[in-house]
Design a protein around this motif. Structure first.
Motif, PDB file in Angstrom:
ATOM      1  N   GLY A 111      51.370  46.679  37.868  1.00 49.76           N
ATOM      2  CA  GLY A 111      50.453  47.737  38.308  1.00 49.76           C
ATOM      3  C   GLY A 111      50.555  48.042  39.795  1.00 49.76           C
ATOM      4  N   ASP A 112      49.633  48.884  40.253  1.00 52.42           N
ATOM      5  CA  ASP A 112      49.597  49.280  41.664  1.00 52.42           C
ATOM      6  C   ASP A 112      49.363  48.061  42.553  1.00 52.42           C
ATOM      7  N   VAL A 113      50.108  47.979  43.636  1.00 53.02           N
ATOM      8  CA  VAL A 113      50.051  46.824  44.529  1.00 53.02           C
ATOM      9  C   VAL A 113      48.863  46.950  45.484  1.00 53.02           C
ATOM     10  N   LEU A 114      48.105  45.859  45.559  1.00 53.66           N
ATOM     11  CA  LEU A 114      46.979  45.750  46.491  1.00 53.66           C
ATOM     12  C   LEU A 114      47.371  44.770  47.593  1.00 53.66           C
ATOM     13  N   PRO A 115      46.841  44.909  48.805  1.00 47.49           N
ATOM     14  CA  PRO A 115      47.231  44.022  49.906  1.00 47.49           C
ATOM     15  C   PRO A 115      46.650  42.613  49.738  1.00 47.49           C
ATOM     16  N   PRO A 116      47.146  41.645  50.535  1.00 42.58           N
ATOM     17  CA  PRO A 116      46.650  40.270  50.438  1.00 42.58           C
ATOM     18  C   PRO A 116      45.131  40.140  50.549  1.00 42.58           C
ATOM     19  N   ILE A 117      44.488  41.003  51.306  1.00 41.20           N
ATOM     20  CA  ILE A 117      43.039  40.922  51.519  1.00 41.20           C
ATOM     21  C   ILE A 117      42.239  41.146  50.227  1.00 41.20           C
ATOM     22  N   ALA A 118      42.871  41.713  49.199  1.00 40.90           N
ATOM     23  CA  ALA A 118      42.171  41.964  47.931  1.00 40.90           C
ATOM     24  C   ALA A 118      41.596  40.692  47.331  1.00 40.90           C
ATOM     25  N   ILE A 119      42.195  39.541  47.622  1.00 41.11           N
ATOM     26  CA  ILE A 119      41.719  38.270  47.071  1.00 41.11           C
ATOM     27  C   ILE A 119      40.299  37.955  47.513  1.00 41.11           C
ATOM     28  N   GLU A 120      39.863  38.506  48.639  1.00 39.49           N
ATOM     29  CA  GLU A 120      38.507  38.239  49.131  1.00 39.49           C
ATOM     30  C   GLU A 120      37.434  38.754  48.170  1.00 39.49           C
ATOM     31  N   GLU A 121      37.810  39.605  47.222  1.00 40.17           N
ATOM     32  CA  GLU A 121      36.841  40.134  46.253  1.00 40.17           C
ATOM     33  C   GLU A 121      36.662  39.213  45.052  1.00 40.17           C
ATOM     34  N   ALA A 122      37.456  38.154  44.953  1.00 40.23           N
ATOM     35  CA  ALA A 122      37.397  37.270  43.788  1.00 40.23           C
ATOM     36  C   ALA A 122      36.162  36.374  43.823  1.00 40.23           C
ATOM     37  N   ASP A 123      35.539  36.204  42.651  1.00 40.46           N
ATOM     38  CA  ASP A 123      34.406  35.282  42.484  1.00 40.46           C
ATOM     39  C   ASP A 123      34.873  33.927  41.969  1.00 40.46           C
TER      40      ASP A 123
END
Length: 196
Positions: A111-123
């Motif tokens: 899928g569409d690539v998200l930057p490394p900072i996207a991990i901060e949204e994980a619970d």
């Protein structure tokens, strides 16, 4: 005078033992453990009330993650999957059932690539491992992607490692850059690590 033990050499030997064990288990063995693993992953997702989970696409001889990914998608849980970069960081993509072979020969999301900072949204984070010990020290596969990830996060959510029962050991060799997890998921159950 006692001889110094080289943790790098110890890790190399232990990883080879795990690889051999997983090869002998085969795809049929991995599939046999799949249902129990999926139920445990669902349980920790519900326990932590996670709406965004970071995990990974398993290889054929790893504990299977795809049945859990399908459950998460069907239940409206956003799943972030890693895309390993040559600089040692990881980009992310949302699980949409598409897969490609990544640069390191492992499956990655298409899928569409998200930057490394996207991990901060994980619970919740569910990590691959070659072995984990009773103190929660996780041993990966030697590239350090997930240790860098855990060490860099501003707000680290609960992180669990996924292994087979025989890979949950009394102790594993570790180095200063290694990061522990709060729990271990195996086919036999969820093993929560007691922290002081």
């Amino acid at each position: 005078m006692t001889e110094q033990v080289d943790p790098v050499a110890q890790k190399r030997a232990l990883r080879q033992m795990v690889r051999d064990g997983r090869r002998s288990r085969g795809v049929d063995g991995a599939q046999a453990a799949s249902s129990a693993i999926t139920q445990h992953l669902i349980e920790i997702t519900r326990e932590h009330e996670a709406t965004t989970v970071a995990t990974y696409l398993s290889t054929p001889d790893e504990p299977a993650t795809r049945p859990y990914l399908d459950w998460a998608m069907q239940n409206g849980i956003r799943v972030l999957l890693p895309i390993s970069r040559m600089d040692g960081l990881m980009d992310w993509a949302e699980y949409d059932e598409t897969e490609i072979e990544g640069d390191f020969g492992v499956p990655e999301p298409g899928g569409d690539v998200l930057p490394p900072i996207a991990i901060e949204e994980a619970d919740l984070i569910i990590l691959p491992a070659s072995a984990v010990d009773r103190e929660g020290m996780r041993m990966g596969w030697g590239r350090g992607f997930f240790d860098k990830l855990l060490g860099s996060m501003e707000h680290l959510p609960p992180a669990y490692a996924l292994v087979y029962d025989e890979e949950f050991l009394p102790s594993v060799p570790s180095e200063p850059h290694d990061h522990p997890v709060v729990g271990v998921v195996t086919p036999s159950g969820i093993h929560r690590i007691e922290t002081n």
